[in-house]
Design an enzyme around this catalytic site. Structure first.
Site, short mmCIF file in Angstrom:
data_model
loop_
_atom_site.label_atom_id
_atom_site.label_comp_id
_atom_site.label_asym_id
_atom_site.label_seq_id
_atom_site.Cartn_x
_atom_site.Cartn_y
_atom_site.Cartn_z
CG HIS A 1 35.33 29.93 72.50
ND1 HIS A 1 34.15 29.28 72.29
CD2 HIS A 1 35.25 30.47 73.74
CE1 HIS A 1 33.38 29.42 73.35
NE2 HIS A 1 34.02 30.14 74.24
CG HIS B 1 31.91 33.83 74.73
ND1 HIS B 1 30.75 33.53 75.41
CD2 HIS B 1 32.79 32.85 75.04
CE1 HIS B 1 30.92 32.43 76.10
NE2 HIS B 1 32.15 31.98 75.88
CD GLU C 1 31.62 28.76 76.97
OE1 GLU C 1 31.66 28.58 75.74
OE2 GLU C 1 32.30 29.62 77.53
CB SER D 1 33.09 28.81 68.22
OG SER D 1 33.24 28.25 69.50
#
Length: 309
Positions: free
Chosen positions: A183, A188, A232, A251
């Site tokens: 992730h 990010h 997110e 992701s």
């Protein structure tokens, strides 16, 4: 808790009760195994195979090294990553980037190219963190798994992105309840090469600290909800299409396809709608996705809202 491809950040429930949140070794595990049927037809065979007991011991070993590792440095994992772990990274990278190539926004795809992540092995944190710092002033903070929201947001305030170093085994290719590195490394971290997104990420951390200092902790649940909806799960209009910018939705390839197909779940990117219809529950796909006019305008809108708290 967020689905485990979220690598260590959990936003479900209230702020007070939530948890937020790389060398090659010679393998002796027997190489590759045909893809198990439960992994789905879109999984590129073959997948690296290592037994559950090996996966558990590897997680303990890697986390032991991470616990002693400072920000911006590569954990000293004895003998490095197994060949199977690097092969798992390659398979997951292929899966995520295949979907992202079709559905992620232009800024993210440009950021991935700038980030220059390895396609065949788990990235070396010190090398990547140095490149990230030169570009945006951010660093990578290796962590052992889920961390408290206070700790996560304090890392953001300091321009540090927490990143788990463990990677899932083949039995959990499509879903893992344990935090792993996918992730952050594919969601990010590339996004921090986008200036507006890097500034916004730091603003969330700085605002969280200010709210605690001012005794306004009751507002932290709202901050968490907005973080989740935007950083997110955010979507954005681009070239007449809807694209993804949120780290979790990019992701998580399955949710990315879902978010693109279910246009009935798309709502305008307005703060009152985010606060009314946003969710931090990841027991299922998001009930609604919020679609901005541009990446820059989304960052400006949310930064203004954070300043008003």
């Amino acid at each position: 808790m967020l689905r485990a491809f979220r690598s260590g950040v959990c936003l479900q429930g209230s702020f007070r009760h939530s948890k937020f949140f790389g060398s090659v070794a010679t393998s002796t595990l027997g190489g590759l195994e045909p893809r198990p049927p439960f992994l789905g037809s879109n999984v590129p065979p073959p997948l690296p195979h290592y037994p559950p007991e090996v996966a558990r011991s590897r997680k303990r070993l890697i986390n032991s090294a991470v616990a002693k590792c400072p920000v911006g440095r590569t954990p000293s994992i004895p003998d490095g990553y197994l060949a199977e772990e690097n092969q798992m990274w390659e398979a997951l990278y292929q899966r995520v980037m295949t979907s992202a190539g079709r559905h992620a926004c232009r800024e993210y795809l440009e950021a991935v190219r700038t980030a220059a992540l390895s396609t065949t092995r788990i990235p070396d944190i010190e090398d990547f963190s140095g490149r990230l710092f030169q570009h945006s002033g951010w660093q990578v903070a290796p962590v052992t798994g889920a961390i408290s929201p206070e700790t996560f947001l304090e890392h953001l305030r300091c321009r540090e992105m927490p990143c788990t170093q463990y990677i899932r085994p083949h039995t959990k290719f499509s879903f893992t309840e344990d935090p792993d590195c996918i992730h952050e490394m594919l969601g990010h971290l590339p996004a921090l090469f986008i200036p507006a997104w890097a500034r916004l990420s730091q603003a969330f951390g700085a605002t969280a600290r200010r709210l605690r200092d001012e005794g306004k902790e009751e507002l932290l649940d709202k901050l968490t909800l907005v973080y989740f909806a935007v950083l997110e799960k955010g979507l954005v209009k681009q070239d007449g299409e809807i694209k993804a910018i949120g780290a979790s939705v990019i992701s998580g390839s399955g949710e990315l396809v879902h978010a693109m197909e279910r246009t009935d779940k798309h709502l305008p990117f307005e703060m009152d709608l985010i606060l009314k219809y946003g969710s931090t529950d990841e027991t299922d796909f998001m009930p609604y996705f919020f679609v901005g006019e541009s990446v820059e305008s989304m960052a400006d809108i949310v930064t203004g809202w954070l300043d008003s708290l």
